[in-house]
Design an enzyme around this catalytic site. Structure first.
Site, PDB file in Angstrom:
ATOM      1  N   HIS A 109       5.136  57.434 -12.130  1.00 42.01           N
ATOM      2  CA  HIS A 109       4.977  55.777 -11.319  1.00 42.01           C
ATOM      3  C   HIS A 109       4.695  54.815 -12.705  1.00 42.01           C
ATOM      4  O   HIS A 109       4.453  55.625 -13.985  1.00 42.01           O
ATOM      5  CB  HIS A 109       4.421  55.777  -9.931  1.00 42.01           C
ATOM      6  CG  HIS A 109       2.875  56.588 -10.338  1.00 42.01           C
ATOM      7  ND1 HIS A 109       1.871  55.752 -11.225  1.00 42.01           N
ATOM      8  CD2 HIS A 109       2.358  57.139  -9.840  1.00 42.01           C
ATOM      9  CE1 HIS A 109       1.036  56.245 -11.122  1.00 42.01           C
ATOM     10  NE2 HIS A 109       1.155  56.730  -9.987  1.00 42.01           N
ATOM     11  N   HIS A 117       1.712  56.116 -14.684  1.00 40.94           N
ATOM     12  CA  HIS A 117       1.836  56.840 -15.716  1.00 40.94           C
ATOM     13  C   HIS A 117       3.086  55.956 -17.080  1.00 40.94           C
ATOM     14  O   HIS A 117       2.408  56.707 -18.113  1.00 40.94           O
ATOM     15  CB  HIS A 117       2.395  58.148 -16.051  1.00 40.94           C
ATOM     16  CG  HIS A 117       2.192  59.449 -14.116  1.00 40.94           C
ATOM     17  ND1 HIS A 117       2.970  59.119 -13.319  1.00 40.94           N
ATOM     18  CD2 HIS A 117       0.747  59.488 -13.809  1.00 40.94           C
ATOM     19  CE1 HIS A 117       1.964  59.916 -12.121  1.00 40.94           C
ATOM     20  NE2 HIS A 117       1.097  60.192 -12.362  1.00 40.94           N
ATOM     21  N   CYS A 131     -13.586  68.409  -1.060  1.00 41.34           N
ATOM     22  CA  CYS A 131     -12.377  67.357  -0.442  1.00 41.34           C
ATOM     23  C   CYS A 131     -11.826  68.113  -0.615  1.00 41.34           C
ATOM     24  O   CYS A 131     -11.666  68.140  -2.270  1.00 41.34           O
ATOM     25  CB  CYS A 131     -12.677  65.966  -1.389  1.00 41.34           C
ATOM     26  SG  CYS A 131     -11.202  64.865  -1.065  1.00 41.34           S
ATOM     27  N   CYS A 179      -9.898  65.427  -3.680  1.00 43.65           N
ATOM     28  CA  CYS A 179     -10.232  65.088  -5.288  1.00 43.65           C
ATOM     29  C   CYS A 179     -10.111  66.927  -5.405  1.00 43.65           C
ATOM     30  O   CYS A 179     -10.231  67.000  -7.265  1.00 43.65           O
ATOM     31  CB  CYS A 179     -11.253  64.918  -4.997  1.00 43.65           C
ATOM     32  SG  CYS A 179     -12.206  63.275  -4.714  1.00 43.65           S
ATOM     33  N   CYS A 208     -14.796  60.519   2.162  1.00 40.39           N
ATOM     34  CA  CYS A 208     -14.597  60.878   0.538  1.00 40.39           C
ATOM     35  C   CYS A 208     -14.032  59.308   0.185  1.00 40.39           C
ATOM     36  O   CYS A 208     -12.857  59.723   0.393  1.00 40.39           O
ATOM     37  CB  CYS A 208     -13.466  62.174  -0.207  1.00 40.39           C
ATOM     38  SG  CYS A 208     -12.480  61.221  -1.861  1.00 40.39           S
ATOM     39  N   HIS A 246     -10.629  59.746  -0.654  1.00 38.24           N
ATOM     40  CA  HIS A 246      -9.208  60.625   0.478  1.00 38.24           C
ATOM     41  C   HIS A 246      -9.725  60.173   1.739  1.00 38.24           C
ATOM     42  O   HIS A 246      -9.924  60.839   2.658  1.00 38.24           O
ATOM     43  CB  HIS A 246      -8.965  61.735  -0.568  1.00 38.24           C
ATOM     44  CG  HIS A 246      -8.797  62.251  -1.267  1.00 38.24           C
ATOM     45  ND1 HIS A 246      -9.560  61.812  -2.603  1.00 38.24           N
ATOM     46  CD2 HIS A 246      -7.322  62.212  -1.651  1.00 38.24           C
ATOM     47  CE1 HIS A 246      -8.723  61.976  -4.097  1.00 38.24           C
ATOM     48  NE2 HIS A 246      -7.762  62.014  -3.219  1.00 38.24           N
ATOM     49  N   LYS A 260      -2.401  47.020  -3.678  1.00 40.38           N
ATOM     50  CA  LYS A 260      -1.895  48.252  -4.595  1.00 40.38           C
ATOM     51  C   LYS A 260      -0.955  48.950  -4.738  1.00 40.38           C
ATOM     52  O   LYS A 260      -0.201  49.075  -2.978  1.00 40.38           O
ATOM     53  CB  LYS A 260      -3.317  48.617  -4.241  1.00 40.38           C
ATOM     54  CG  LYS A 260      -3.974  49.784  -3.986  1.00 40.38           C
ATOM     55  CD  LYS A 260      -4.783  50.375  -4.019  1.00 40.38           C
ATOM     56  CE  LYS A 260      -5.077  52.511  -4.432  1.00 40.38           C
ATOM     57  NZ  LYS A 260      -5.672  53.175  -3.174  1.00 40.38           N
ATOM     58  N   LYS A 275       2.935  54.192  -1.624  1.00 40.30           N
ATOM     59  CA  LYS A 275       4.008  55.438  -0.836  1.00 40.30           C
ATOM     60  C   LYS A 275       3.776  54.566   0.627  1.00 40.30           C
ATOM     61  O   LYS A 275       4.757  54.351   1.068  1.00 40.30           O
ATOM     62  CB  LYS A 275       3.779  56.522  -0.852  1.00 40.30           C
ATOM     63  CG  LYS A 275       4.599  57.239  -2.005  1.00 40.30           C
ATOM     64  CD  LYS A 275       3.996  58.586  -1.632  1.00 40.30           C
ATOM     65  CE  LYS A 275       4.593  59.658  -3.107  1.00 40.30           C
ATOM     66  NZ  LYS A 275       3.850  61.071  -2.806  1.00 40.30           N
TER      67      LYS A 275
HETATM   68 ZN    ZN Z   1     -11.245  63.054  -2.487  1.00 41.05          ZN
END
Ligand code: ZN
Length: 493
Positions: free
Chosen positions: A24, A27, A132, A135, A149, A152, A301, A304
């Site tokens: 995306h 990158h 997590c 991660c 987290c 996440h 931000k 998806k």
């Molecule tokens: Zn995480």
């Protein structure tokens, strides 16, 4: 026998991209920036090595492949190919594309791990804590936000206890702080540096660097214990050594890396864990870890769920590869966050690309086409070019400033047309003005080539010249054969 001075070397890397998602904008941004930097160093005649690639191990990927109902090897191969194809279509001139599932990498990781192990920097222990899955890492309670987290928040943490091997990261706290002190530009830009130093000062915990094989199958086996695989981060960072054939290959002449270009979310791994690993293995440190910012899309931000993920390849098909490349780098200073919007992109096209650059080349070629005399004269416009300043910006990785300075020269050339009014001139006077304009366009085609490689080629075709190295940016005799073509850029309404 003439002994030529040894060419200066330049080694730049992008992070290797994790193959759990498609390429995306984020990158693409890192990779385009690296490409521009390396192309500039090539123009300077340096011996360069540009590495990019894909990170293909770990639990997350194992799970993503299961979800996709594909064998893991096939799954990672397909996504890796997508990255490679995206970089080809964005005109990325990488010298090597590494995949961490390659044999050459496995070999280096085993040897590297063994070196650190033999040094006494790896020991067996057990780990109990909150894990997590996002991660692929344990979290300390102080890191949590509302018991989750922060990166996440939708994934529930799990209490896990398992045998693992630790890397003695804590041992290197003092050495790292001394190193940061001695090398003030190692972590760049400086605003990221303070943050990292403070965290290191707070204390370093030893790092769990293996995972039990019964949970994580998709990884490189830990040489000292076949029941464990090497943690993906410890393994992935080593790719920068694999590609240059550590410890004894021919390409090891490129080490140390001159720039590890990274996103700000992975600065910690590159500026603390990686140097500690290198200290342990007795390998020279890279020269610079440069972290860039993040892109939002229309102020939001990218995600998806919001459905606003920008596909840079699609945009490059709609406009052009050069336009996307130019926009991303001209819009924000490297290191800052930026906002992507089609409106801002169109402004850049209609302003700098159409009105300044495109217009200049078209005007000059139109004038030359009508003229029947000799094109020669004395250099005048070259005084408006400050090559040293542009190179200085590139060395400091201030790409937006380098471009701004190149555009100063383009605008000065446009101004020269207006002031000299060549349509009112003839004979020698006109020949002199045209000579200056053509040489100027030729020099511009060299200067923009790292940023706008296709446009540079087009200009060369129209001028009938060959692109050269940076040392060809001096005004000499113009010896092209003009072939006026289309406008370089079209205005977007
Ligand atoms: Zn995480």
């Amino acid at each position: 026998m003439i002994i030529l001075p040894k060419k200066k070397k330049f080694y730049i890397t992008t992070p290797i991209y994790y193959v759990n998602s498609q390429p995306h904008l984020g990158h693409a941004y890192t990779t385009i920036v690296a490409d521009m930097i390396v192309r500039w160093h090539r123009l300077k005649g340096e011996d360069v090595f540009f590495l990019t690639g894909t990170d293909e191990h770990g639990e997350k990927i194992q799970k993503a492949a299961e979800q996709a109902g594909k064998p893991t090897g096939q799954f990672v191969g397909e996504i890796s190919e997508k990255f490679k194809a995206a970089w080809k279509s964005l005109n990325i001139s990488f010298d090597d594309f590494i995949r961490t599932t390659e044999k050459r990498h496995e070999k280096v990781v085993m040897e590297f791990t063994k070196t650190v192990y033999d040094k006494g920097d790896i020991y067996k222990g057990s780990y109990e804590g909150l894990y997590c899955y996002g991660c692929e890492n344990f979290k300390t309670t102080t890191e949590l936000v509302n018991g989750r987290c922060p990166d996440h928040p939708t994934i529930a943490l799990e209490q896990i206890s398992e045998g693992t091997y630790f890397f003695r990261l804590s041992k290197y706290q003092k050495k790292l702080l001394q190193f940061f002190e001695k090398n003030p530009e190692f972590i760049s830009p400086v605003n990221r540096r303070e943050e990292i130093i403070n965290r290191v000062k707070d204390g370093l915990k030893d790092l769990s660097i293996t995972r039990p094989k019964d949970r994580v199958k998709w990884g490189i086996e830990f040489p000292a214990d076949k029941g464990q695989v090497i943690y993906v981060w410890f393994e992935a960072l080593t790719n920068y050594l694999t590609a240059v054939e550590w410890p004894k290959g021919k390409k090891f002449k490129y080490w140390p890396a001159d720039v590890h270009l990274v996103g700000k979310e992975i600065v910690w791994f590159h500026s603390v864990i990686w140097p500690a690993m290198l200290f342990s293995a007795g390998i020279e440190q890279p020269k610079k870890i440069f972290s860039h910012g993040w892109w939002t899309v229309n102020g939001q931000k990218m995600s998806k769920t919001l459905g606003n993920v920008v596909d840079p390849v699609e945009f490059s098909k709609k406009y052009s590869v050069d336009i996307v490349r130019y926009f991303l780098v001209r819009e924000i200073p490297l290191g800052d966050d930026g906002d992507f919007s089609e409106k801002a992109l169109i402004n850049r096209i209609n302003g700098e690309l159409v009105a300044d650059l495109g217009n200049l080349v078209y005007r000059v070629l139109s004038l030359v086409e009508k003229f029947k005399g000799r094109i020669e004269g004395n250099p005048q416009l070259d005084k408006k070019l400050n090559l040293g300043k542009i190179d200085g910006y590139m060395e400091k990785l201030e790409l937006h400033n380098a471009l701004a300075e190149i555009w100063e020269f383009i605008r000065a050339t446009n101004k020269y047309v207006n002031e000299n009014e060549p349509w009112k001139l003839q004979g020698k006077d006109l020949g002199n003005v045209l000579y200056n304009l053509l040489e100027s366009c030729r020099v511009i085609s060299i200067l923009i080539s790292p940023f706008l490689p296709e446009t540079s080629e087009k200009i060369n075709k129209q001028l009938g010249t060959k692109t050269g190295a940076l040392n060809k940016c001096k005004f000499t005799k113009f010896s092209g054969k003009i072939k006026k073509g289309e406008y370089l850029f079209r205005k977007v309404e």
